[in-house]
Design a protein around this motif. Structure first.
Motif, short mmCIF file in Angstrom:
data_model
loop_
_atom_site.label_atom_id
_atom_site.label_comp_id
_atom_site.label_asym_id
_atom_site.label_seq_id
_atom_site.Cartn_x
_atom_site.Cartn_y
_atom_site.Cartn_z
N LEU A 46 41.97 35.93 41.84
CA LEU A 46 43.51 36.34 42.18
C LEU A 46 43.83 35.72 43.44
O LEU A 46 42.85 36.18 44.32
N LEU A 47 44.93 35.32 43.66
CA LEU A 47 45.39 35.04 45.27
C LEU A 47 46.76 35.79 45.51
O LEU A 47 47.77 35.28 44.81
N SER A 48 46.78 36.45 46.24
CA SER A 48 47.80 37.47 46.23
C SER A 48 48.71 37.11 47.53
O SER A 48 49.15 37.89 48.30
N GLY A 49 49.19 35.83 47.51
CA GLY A 49 50.16 35.50 48.36
C GLY A 49 49.89 34.82 49.93
O GLY A 49 48.75 34.86 50.22
N ASP A 50 50.87 34.31 50.30
CA ASP A 50 50.85 33.47 51.48
C ASP A 50 49.81 32.31 51.38
O ASP A 50 48.87 32.40 52.11
N VAL A 51 49.79 31.74 50.24
CA VAL A 51 48.86 30.63 50.03
C VAL A 51 49.09 29.41 51.01
O VAL A 51 47.78 28.86 51.77
N VAL A 52 50.18 29.29 51.70
CA VAL A 52 50.44 28.27 52.75
C VAL A 52 51.19 29.19 53.96
O VAL A 52 51.63 30.15 53.77
N ASN A 80 55.53 36.05 51.43
CA ASN A 80 56.66 35.70 52.31
C ASN A 80 56.81 34.49 53.05
O ASN A 80 57.84 33.83 53.41
N HIS A 81 55.47 33.73 53.14
CA HIS A 81 55.41 32.52 53.60
C HIS A 81 55.48 31.29 52.74
O HIS A 81 55.48 30.29 53.20
#
Length: 265
Positions: A46-52, A80-81
């Motif tokens: 799982l990757l829980s956000g702000d990937v970039v 959010n990013h």
């Protein structure tokens, strides 16, 4: 079933540093290597956000290049990013995201634990929100499989941590979320990112945890008026391990190479 969680890598274009200080791309690559070396291997990452960091196409291209080295299947939610449209385009070929609207997701087929991702981002803003539509989607999705152990993933945590400069960007609508979760006792864990620290608390009759960032740690300054700050603390990830009769255990695993192993325990 073993579910790994990484969060908030804040990937930059090739050769650029996060905030001009940290090589976030190299940090994520190190996390990928560590995940690939785990034994047993994760069933799901799982990757829980702000990937970039800035929602740019060249950042997503860099993220896909690094994440393409993962051996285990990956699902990701935006933070959010992230830019919702660019995020959707970057991960469209993986098949876990809807073609339009919020980027909610459901993973049914990787093991006994069902994973439900709730997109609580507010385009153009840094806080999160569980609105009526998101709560209704979550309620219906959880009701569709009431007897399977379930992990619910969000980006923003729906609580005040006591760190004032991150709490202003928390997930609003916590009471709405809690009312839904309380109706579904199969939810064994709520897991979030965003806060760049590992925290845990009781929430709506279950356990809520946050994952650290693979890049930086937001300073633990739980006092009114504290000045925003971050540190280059050791990066880490979470491992959610489910076994029959035990349920879900969440482990914190530092990312790096450390002395050992030695033949004692």
């Amino acid at each position: 079933m073993l579910i790994a969680q990484i969060s908030d890598p804040h990937i930059r274009p090739r050769g650029r540093l996060y905030q001009g200080v940290v090589d976030s791309n190299a940090q994520l690559a190190a996390a990928v290597r560590q995940l690939n070396a785990l034994s047993p291997a994760p069933d799901l990452v799982l990757l829980s956000g702000d990937v970039v960091d800035e929602g740019r196409a060249d950042e997503y291209a860099m993220a896909r290049e690094i994440l393409g080295g993962l051996h285990a299947p990956l699902v990701a939610l935006p933070g959010n990013h992230d830019d919702r449209d660019a995020f959707r385009a970057a991960f469209a070929a993986d098949g876990f995201l809807p073609a339009e609207g919020p980027l909610h997701l459901v993973v049914e087929d990787k093991g006994p634990v069902r994973v439900v991702g709730l997109d609580v981002t507010v385009p153009g803003a840094h806080h999160g929100m569980v609105d009526d539509a998101a709560a209704s989607w979550l309620d219906a999705t959880l009701a569709a499989s009431p007897h399977r152990p379930t992990l619910v993933m969000l980006h923003h945590p729906p609580f005040e941590s006591g760190i004032p400069y991150i709490d202003i960007y928390r997930c609003l609508g916590a009471d709405r979320l809690a009312a839904v979760i309380a109706r579904h006792p199969q939810v064994e864990r709520i897991t979030c990112g965003h806060i760049h620290r590992h925290m845990q608390m009781r929430f709506a009759g279950t356990l809520l945890v946050t994952a650290p960032s693979t890049t930086t740690a937001i300073a633990l300054r739980p006092e009114p008026g504290a000045e925003p700050a971050s540190f280059l603390e050791p990066p880490a990830l979470l491992l959610h391990h489910w076994r029959p009769g035990t349920g879900l255990i969440t482990h914190l695993l530092p990312v790096g190479i450390f002395p050992g192993p030695w033949p004692f325990a």
